[in-house]
Write a protein that holds these residues in place. Structure first.
Motif, PDB file in Angstrom:
ATOM      1  N   CYS A   1     -21.354  81.128 -30.245  1.00 37.47           N
ATOM      2  CA  CYS A   1     -20.517  79.924 -30.310  1.00 37.47           C
ATOM      3  C   CYS A   1     -21.310  78.729 -30.831  1.00 37.47           C
ATOM      4  O   CYS A   1     -20.805  77.937 -31.634  1.00 37.47           O
ATOM      5  CB  CYS A   1     -19.940  79.591 -28.930  1.00 37.47           C
ATOM      6  N   VAL A   2     -22.548  78.589 -30.377  1.00 39.36           N
ATOM      7  CA  VAL A   2     -23.387  77.478 -30.834  1.00 39.36           C
ATOM      8  C   VAL A   2     -23.697  77.639 -32.318  1.00 39.36           C
ATOM      9  O   VAL A   2     -23.544  76.696 -33.102  1.00 39.36           O
ATOM     10  CB  VAL A   2     -24.694  77.385 -30.016  1.00 39.36           C
ATOM     11  N   LEU A   3     -24.108  78.819 -32.707  1.00 44.31           N
ATOM     12  CA  LEU A   3     -24.511  79.045 -34.096  1.00 44.31           C
ATOM     13  C   LEU A   3     -23.345  78.920 -35.066  1.00 44.31           C
ATOM     14  O   LEU A   3     -23.540  78.533 -36.219  1.00 44.31           O
ATOM     15  CB  LEU A   3     -25.173  80.419 -34.228  1.00 44.31           C
ATOM     16  N   HIS A   4     -22.135  79.248 -34.615  1.00 46.30           N
ATOM     17  CA  HIS A   4     -20.963  79.177 -35.490  1.00 46.30           C
ATOM     18  C   HIS A   4     -20.098  77.944 -35.207  1.00 46.30           C
ATOM     19  O   HIS A   4     -18.959  77.876 -35.656  1.00 46.30           O
ATOM     20  CB  HIS A   4     -20.143  80.467 -35.377  1.00 46.30           C
ATOM     21  N   ARG A   5     -20.637  77.030 -34.404  1.00 42.51           N
ATOM     22  CA  ARG A   5     -20.015  75.730 -34.126  1.00 42.51           C
ATOM     23  C   ARG A   5     -18.590  75.853 -33.587  1.00 42.51           C
ATOM     24  O   ARG A   5     -17.695  75.127 -34.000  1.00 42.51           O
ATOM     25  CB  ARG A   5     -20.046  74.861 -35.376  1.00 42.51           C
ATOM     26  N   ARG A   6     -18.405  76.756 -32.649  1.00 44.16           N
ATOM     27  CA  ARG A   6     -17.099  76.923 -32.004  1.00 44.16           C
ATOM     28  C   ARG A   6     -17.161  76.233 -30.641  1.00 44.16           C
ATOM     29  O   ARG A   6     -17.357  76.863 -29.609  1.00 44.16           O
ATOM     30  CB  ARG A   6     -16.761  78.403 -31.871  1.00 44.16           C
ATOM     31  N   SER A   7     -16.983  74.918 -30.644  1.00 48.11           N
ATOM     32  CA  SER A   7     -17.176  74.128 -29.431  1.00 48.11           C
ATOM     33  C   SER A   7     -16.164  74.449 -28.338  1.00 48.11           C
ATOM     34  O   SER A   7     -16.502  74.443 -27.157  1.00 48.11           O
ATOM     35  CB  SER A   7     -17.149  72.637 -29.751  1.00 48.11           C
ATOM     36  N   ASP A   8     -14.911  74.740 -28.700  1.00 48.56           N
ATOM     37  CA  ASP A   8     -13.923  75.072 -27.667  1.00 48.56           C
ATOM     38  C   ASP A   8     -14.320  76.352 -26.937  1.00 48.56           C
ATOM     39  O   ASP A   8     -14.231  76.432 -25.706  1.00 48.56           O
ATOM     40  CB  ASP A   8     -12.532  75.234 -28.279  1.00 48.56           C
ATOM     41  N   ASP A   9     -14.747  77.349 -27.689  1.00 52.45           N
ATOM     42  CA  ASP A   9     -15.184  78.604 -27.083  1.00 52.45           C
ATOM     43  C   ASP A   9     -16.456  78.399 -26.266  1.00 52.45           C
ATOM     44  O   ASP A   9     -16.653  79.051 -25.234  1.00 52.45           O
ATOM     45  CB  ASP A   9     -15.417  79.668 -28.154  1.00 52.45           C
ATOM     46  N   LEU A  10     -17.318  77.497 -26.723  1.00 52.33           N
ATOM     47  CA  LEU A  10     -18.570  77.220 -26.021  1.00 52.33           C
ATOM     48  C   LEU A  10     -18.292  76.707 -24.615  1.00 52.33           C
ATOM     49  O   LEU A  10     -18.927  77.131 -23.655  1.00 52.33           O
ATOM     50  CB  LEU A  10     -19.413  76.209 -26.809  1.00 52.33           C
ATOM     51  N   LEU A  11     -17.332  75.820 -24.487  1.00 50.25           N
ATOM     52  CA  LEU A  11     -16.997  75.287 -23.163  1.00 50.25           C
ATOM     53  C   LEU A  11     -16.494  76.389 -22.235  1.00 50.25           C
ATOM     54  O   LEU A  11     -16.801  76.387 -21.041  1.00 50.25           O
ATOM     55  CB  LEU A  11     -15.951  74.180 -23.287  1.00 50.25           C
ATOM     56  N   GLN A  12     -15.760  77.337 -22.771  1.00 50.31           N
ATOM     57  CA  GLN A  12     -15.281  78.447 -21.953  1.00 50.31           C
ATOM     58  C   GLN A  12     -16.437  79.338 -21.499  1.00 50.31           C
ATOM     59  O   GLN A  12     -16.421  79.847 -20.384  1.00 50.31           O
ATOM     60  CB  GLN A  12     -14.248  79.274 -22.715  1.00 50.31           C
ATOM     61  N   THR A  13     -17.429  79.519 -22.359  1.00 50.03           N
ATOM     62  CA  THR A  13     -18.553  80.383 -21.977  1.00 50.03           C
ATOM     63  C   THR A  13     -19.351  79.770 -20.834  1.00 50.03           C
ATOM     64  O   THR A  13     -19.909  80.511 -20.020  1.00 50.03           O
ATOM     65  CB  THR A  13     -19.505  80.682 -23.160  1.00 50.03           C
ATOM     66  N   VAL A  14     -19.411  78.449 -20.774  1.00 46.21           N
ATOM     67  CA  VAL A  14     -20.163  77.802 -19.695  1.00 46.21           C
ATOM     68  C   VAL A  14     -19.574  78.181 -18.345  1.00 46.21           C
ATOM     69  O   VAL A  14     -20.295  78.575 -17.420  1.00 46.21           O
ATOM     70  CB  VAL A  14     -20.198  76.262 -19.883  1.00 46.21           C
ATOM     71  N   GLY A  15     -18.251  78.096 -18.220  1.00 50.35           N
ATOM     72  CA  GLY A  15     -17.601  78.483 -16.965  1.00 50.35           C
ATOM     73  C   GLY A  15     -17.784  79.955 -16.656  1.00 50.35           C
ATOM     74  O   GLY A  15     -18.027  80.333 -15.501  1.00 50.35           O
ATOM     75  N   ALA A  16     -17.674  80.792 -17.678  1.00 54.27           N
ATOM     76  CA  ALA A  16     -17.842  82.232 -17.479  1.00 54.27           C
ATOM     77  C   ALA A  16     -19.269  82.559 -17.055  1.00 54.27           C
ATOM     78  O   ALA A  16     -19.486  83.425 -16.190  1.00 54.27           O
ATOM     79  CB  ALA A  16     -17.471  82.985 -18.755  1.00 54.27           C
ATOM     80  N   ILE A  17     -20.237  81.880 -17.634  1.00 54.43           N
ATOM     81  CA  ILE A  17     -21.645  82.111 -17.275  1.00 54.43           C
ATOM     82  C   ILE A  17     -21.902  81.677 -15.841  1.00 54.43           C
ATOM     83  O   ILE A  17     -22.605  82.364 -15.093  1.00 54.43           O
ATOM     84  CB  ILE A  17     -22.589  81.415 -18.277  1.00 54.43           C
ATOM     85  N   GLN A  18     -21.329  80.554 -15.438  1.00 54.34           N
ATOM     86  CA  GLN A  18     -21.511  80.108 -14.054  1.00 54.34           C
ATOM     87  C   GLN A  18     -20.901  81.102 -13.069  1.00 54.34           C
ATOM     88  O   GLN A  18     -21.499  81.422 -12.044  1.00 54.34           O
ATOM     89  CB  GLN A  18     -20.905  78.718 -13.862  1.00 54.34           C
ATOM     90  N   ALA A  19     -19.717  81.618 -13.387  1.00 55.34           N
ATOM     91  CA  ALA A  19     -19.078  82.611 -12.516  1.00 55.34           C
ATOM     92  C   ALA A  19     -19.912  83.893 -12.472  1.00 55.34           C
ATOM     93  O   ALA A  19     -20.096  84.489 -11.405  1.00 55.34           O
ATOM     94  CB  ALA A  19     -17.664  82.906 -13.007  1.00 55.34           C
ATOM     95  N   GLN A  20     -20.428  84.302 -13.620  1.00 54.52           N
ATOM     96  CA  GLN A  20     -21.238  85.514 -13.676  1.00 54.52           C
ATOM     97  C   GLN A  20     -22.549  85.322 -12.922  1.00 54.52           C
ATOM     98  O   GLN A  20     -23.061  86.266 -12.311  1.00 54.52           O
ATOM     99  CB  GLN A  20     -21.500  85.935 -15.123  1.00 54.52           C
TER     100      GLN A  20
END
Length: 166
Positions: A32-51
């Motif tokens: 997401c960072v490398l391909h500049r997908r900021s909306d998806d990046l925000l979702q990964t933060v929550g998923a990483i915290q849950a994981q």
């Protein structure tokens, strides 16, 4: 002893699965960072915290099983796997050794990917700060300083940007 070995094996397998899922999420975040997908990046933060919570629970379960087996073998609860493995039946030793090694290897990969992502995200924030500074000279940095404080002294506001453009 089998009453303690089987739960430990399952706990190690579950922990391995949780590390694998964390690694996949960290790779997704990096993408997401490398391909500049900021909306998806925000979702990964929550998923990483849950994981991270799932992973912590898996580690606690594995530790509980390890302590129980150590007690059964007459070892102190703090005995590491290096002391436990020689005392388990030979039939189980290769499986346990492989699971412990795989967990350790995956932990190292997760730590490396997390550090890479941290550096990428840090660099993205630095670039955004430079961009904002170019448009808003004299504005305060938007992140923490090296001593952990938010620097003061900037005068940025939405109206300042509007006035600079208008």
């Amino acid at each position: 002893m089998n009453e303690s070995l089987h739960p430990l094996i399952e706990a190690l397998r579950h922990e391995l699965q949780q590390y694998g899922e964390m690694l996949a999420l960290l790779e997704q975040q990096q993408d997401c960072v490398l391909h500049r997908r900021s909306d998806d990046l925000l979702q990964t933060v929550g998923a990483i915290q849950a994981q991270a919570r799932n992973l912590q629970n898996a580690r606690e379960q594995r530790e509980s099983c390890r302590r129980r087996l150590a007690r059964e073998l007459g070892l102190p609860e703090t005995a590491p796997f290096a002391e436990i493995l020689p005392r388990v039946p030979a039939d189980y030793r290769p499986l346990l050794e492989a699971l412990v090694q795989e967990n350790n290897d995956l932990l190292v990969r997760v730590q490396q990917r997390a550090r890479q992502n941290h550096l990428l995200l840090h660099r993205a924030v630095e670039l955004m700060q430079k961009l904002l500074a170019a448009f808003l000279p004299g504005s305060a940095p938007l992140t923490y300083s090296e001593n952990g404080q938010v620097p003061t002294g900037g005068s940025w506001s939405p109206s300042t940007l509007f006035n600079a453009v208008g």
